[in-house]
Design a protein around this motif. Sequence first.
Motif, PDB file in Angstrom:
ATOM      1  N   LEU A  83      -4.027   2.235   8.929  1.00 54.82           N
ATOM      2  CA  LEU A  83      -4.039   3.496   9.655  1.00 54.82           C
ATOM      3  C   LEU A  83      -2.687   4.191   9.591  1.00 54.82           C
ATOM      4  N   ASN A  84      -1.604   3.421   9.689  1.00 58.79           N
ATOM      5  CA  ASN A  84      -0.260   4.009   9.607  1.00 58.79           C
ATOM      6  C   ASN A  84      -0.029   4.657   8.250  1.00 58.79           C
ATOM      7  N   VAL A  85      -0.471   3.969   7.195  1.00 54.94           N
ATOM      8  CA  VAL A  85      -0.314   4.518   5.842  1.00 54.94           C
ATOM      9  C   VAL A  85      -1.132   5.795   5.704  1.00 54.94           C
ATOM     10  N   ALA A  86      -2.351   5.785   6.262  1.00 55.71           N
ATOM     11  CA  ALA A  86      -3.211   6.970   6.169  1.00 55.71           C
ATOM     12  C   ALA A  86      -2.614   8.148   6.933  1.00 55.71           C
ATOM     13  N   GLU A  87      -2.032   7.882   8.112  1.00 55.62           N
ATOM     14  CA  GLU A  87      -1.453   8.956   8.912  1.00 55.62           C
ATOM     15  C   GLU A  87      -0.180   9.515   8.289  1.00 55.62           C
ATOM     16  N   ASN A  88       0.622   8.658   7.664  1.00 50.23           N
ATOM     17  CA  ASN A  88       1.903   9.083   7.096  1.00 50.23           C
ATOM     18  C   ASN A  88       1.793   9.521   5.642  1.00 50.23           C
ATOM     19  N   GLY A  89       0.599   9.357   5.062  1.00 49.64           N
ATOM     20  CA  GLY A  89       0.404   9.791   3.681  1.00 49.64           C
ATOM     21  C   GLY A  89       1.113   8.935   2.659  1.00 49.64           C
ATOM     22  N   GLY A  90       1.410   7.671   3.012  1.00 49.81           N
ATOM     23  CA  GLY A  90       2.106   6.773   2.084  1.00 49.81           C
ATOM     24  C   GLY A  90       1.131   6.044   1.181  1.00 49.81           C
ATOM     25  N   ASN A  91       1.667   5.097   0.442  1.00 43.84           N
ATOM     26  CA  ASN A  91       0.865   4.285  -0.454  1.00 43.84           C
ATOM     27  C   ASN A  91       0.824   2.859   0.066  1.00 43.84           C
ATOM     28  N   LEU A  92      -0.346   2.268   0.034  1.00 43.69           N
ATOM     29  CA  LEU A  92      -0.509   0.897   0.488  1.00 43.69           C
ATOM     30  C   LEU A  92      -0.311  -0.037  -0.686  1.00 43.69           C
ATOM     31  N   GLN A  93       0.577  -1.011  -0.494  1.00 42.21           N
ATOM     32  CA  GLN A  93       0.835  -1.987  -1.548  1.00 42.21           C
ATOM     33  C   GLN A  93      -0.328  -2.967  -1.620  1.00 42.21           C
ATOM     34  N   LEU A  94      -1.036  -2.911  -2.724  1.00 41.43           N
ATOM     35  CA  LEU A  94      -2.191  -3.785  -2.886  1.00 41.43           C
ATOM     36  C   LEU A  94      -1.747  -5.128  -3.424  1.00 41.43           C
ATOM     37  N   PRO A  95      -2.314  -6.221  -2.918  1.00 37.35           N
ATOM     38  CA  PRO A  95      -1.961  -7.540  -3.435  1.00 37.35           C
ATOM     39  C   PRO A  95      -2.488  -7.726  -4.844  1.00 37.35           C
ATOM     40  N   THR A  96      -1.737  -8.529  -5.626  1.00 44.21           N
ATOM     41  CA  THR A  96      -2.169  -8.824  -6.991  1.00 44.21           C
ATOM     42  C   THR A  96      -3.263  -9.870  -6.949  1.00 44.21           C
ATOM     43  N   LEU A  97      -4.352  -9.524  -7.528  1.00 42.83           N
ATOM     44  CA  LEU A  97      -5.491 -10.428  -7.535  1.00 42.83           C
ATOM     45  C   LEU A  97      -5.505 -11.238  -8.816  1.00 42.83           C
ATOM     46  N   HIS A  98      -5.460 -12.557  -8.673  1.00 45.72           N
ATOM     47  CA  HIS A  98      -5.482 -13.457  -9.827  1.00 45.72           C
ATOM     48  C   HIS A  98      -6.910 -13.907 -10.083  1.00 45.72           C
ATOM     49  N   CYS A 137     -11.828  -3.864   4.791  1.00 44.57           N
ATOM     50  CA  CYS A 137     -10.727  -3.520   3.874  1.00 44.57           C
ATOM     51  C   CYS A 137      -9.488  -4.359   4.177  1.00 44.57           C
ATOM     52  N   GLY A 138      -9.180  -4.525   5.474  1.00 46.37           N
ATOM     53  CA  GLY A 138      -8.029  -5.339   5.840  1.00 46.37           C
ATOM     54  C   GLY A 138      -8.162  -6.774   5.403  1.00 46.37           C
ATOM     55  N   SER A 139      -9.380  -7.293   5.495  1.00 47.74           N
ATOM     56  CA  SER A 139      -9.627  -8.669   5.070  1.00 47.74           C
ATOM     57  C   SER A 139      -9.463  -8.823   3.564  1.00 47.74           C
ATOM     58  N   VAL A 140      -9.998  -7.849   2.806  1.00 41.94           N
ATOM     59  CA  VAL A 140      -9.904  -7.922   1.341  1.00 41.94           C
ATOM     60  C   VAL A 140      -8.466  -7.719   0.877  1.00 41.94           C
ATOM     61  N   LEU A 141      -7.753  -6.763   1.499  1.00 40.54           N
ATOM     62  CA  LEU A 141      -6.383  -6.440   1.093  1.00 40.54           C
ATOM     63  C   LEU A 141      -5.343  -7.333   1.755  1.00 40.54           C
ATOM     64  N   LYS A 142      -5.805  -8.208   2.654  1.00 32.98           N
ATOM     65  CA  LYS A 142      -4.911  -9.135   3.353  1.00 32.98           C
ATOM     66  C   LYS A 142      -3.811  -8.376   4.102  1.00 32.98           C
ATOM     67  N   THR A 143      -4.227  -7.400   4.864  1.00 35.42           N
ATOM     68  CA  THR A 143      -3.302  -6.620   5.678  1.00 35.42           C
ATOM     69  C   THR A 143      -3.994  -6.252   6.980  1.00 35.42           C
ATOM     70  N   SER A 144      -3.266  -5.706   7.927  1.00 32.48           N
ATOM     71  CA  SER A 144      -3.846  -5.361   9.224  1.00 32.48           C
ATOM     72  C   SER A 144      -4.447  -3.953   9.200  1.00 32.48           C
ATOM     73  N   VAL A 145      -5.375  -3.734  10.131  1.00 32.60           N
ATOM     74  CA  VAL A 145      -5.986  -2.418  10.250  1.00 32.60           C
ATOM     75  C   VAL A 145      -4.945  -1.384  10.661  1.00 32.60           C
ATOM     76  N   ASN A 146      -4.019  -1.771  11.551  1.00 31.20           N
ATOM     77  CA  ASN A 146      -2.971  -0.851  11.989  1.00 31.20           C
ATOM     78  C   ASN A 146      -2.110  -0.381  10.824  1.00 31.20           C
ATOM     79  N   GLU A 147      -1.824  -1.294   9.896  1.00 35.02           N
ATOM     80  CA  GLU A 147      -1.017  -0.910   8.737  1.00 35.02           C
ATOM     81  C   GLU A 147      -1.766   0.093   7.866  1.00 35.02           C
TER      82      GLU A 147
END
Length: 288
Positions: free
Chosen positions: A154-169, A142-152
């Motif tokens: 996990l932090n979003v999942a723990e805090n109940g926030g929303n992960l900003q997904l990159p725009t796919l062209h 998921c981190g590779s596809v979303l171009k983000t770190s695993v820690n980020e």
Amino acid sequence: MEGSLKKLGVKGPRNGWKKRWFKQKGNKLYYYVNETENKEKGNIDLEKIISCIKTTNSSIAKKGSYVFQINTPQRIYHLQADNESNMNYWMNGINEYLQPSNNNNNSDSEIQQLTNELETFKNRINDLERQNEKYELALNLCGSVLKTSVNEILNVAENGGNLQLPTLHQEPQQPKVIQPQQPKVIQHQQPQVQAVQQQVQAVQPQVNVTKEDSSDDDNLGGQFDNTDDHFEAKVLYEYSARKNYELSISVGEEITVLSKHENGWWLGCNSEGVQGYFPGSYVRPANS
């Protein structure tokens, strides 16, 4: 306990019954080809027996026969006595062993029970470690596809926030150019070649590998071989959970096997999504 019984081979009725001499030594019930033989054919660990009951399966216990079974997580042993008295002798002896009456035996039984529970806990740890490895792989993907770190993530999942997904062209697709197919050229084999092939097939030997007394082999290799981690299985014998981490199963029920362990206790899931451990010998693959 000691005496003669007929034992059904590991492959069931198609291998037939074989006469064996049984003798108890401590917590093991050994069986031999005959009374004078010193080399054992196998043994049954009395400490791992779940129950000893009379067999009701009509395909195994013919009318008028005296067949009983010893249920263990790894295997169901079907044994046949010459008469009802002899059958009761063995069943009573085994069940008495399972229910010790003196303090010393109770202490030994408690130690064995704790040992069995420890093995089950090890199974649970192994299952959780395997599941954790799969989750780690999924997170990395998921981190590779979303171009983000695993820690980020996990932090979003723990805090109940929303992960900003990159725009796919998406690149505009080029129109496909259909190339005209070339006509296939079918080459016919020469009659001489076909004749030679038929002769080779005719002389190929048919290999039949047999193993002496293979029906006595305690190794169940192949009976539940499955390269997939999960597979569907049909319940052959009823089992009522004795611990909160075990799974109750009913005859005819279909469950999903999640993992298998060498001590015979498997992890499964029923149709209601309840997971737990059960004796692996109590089921068979649904597609067999």
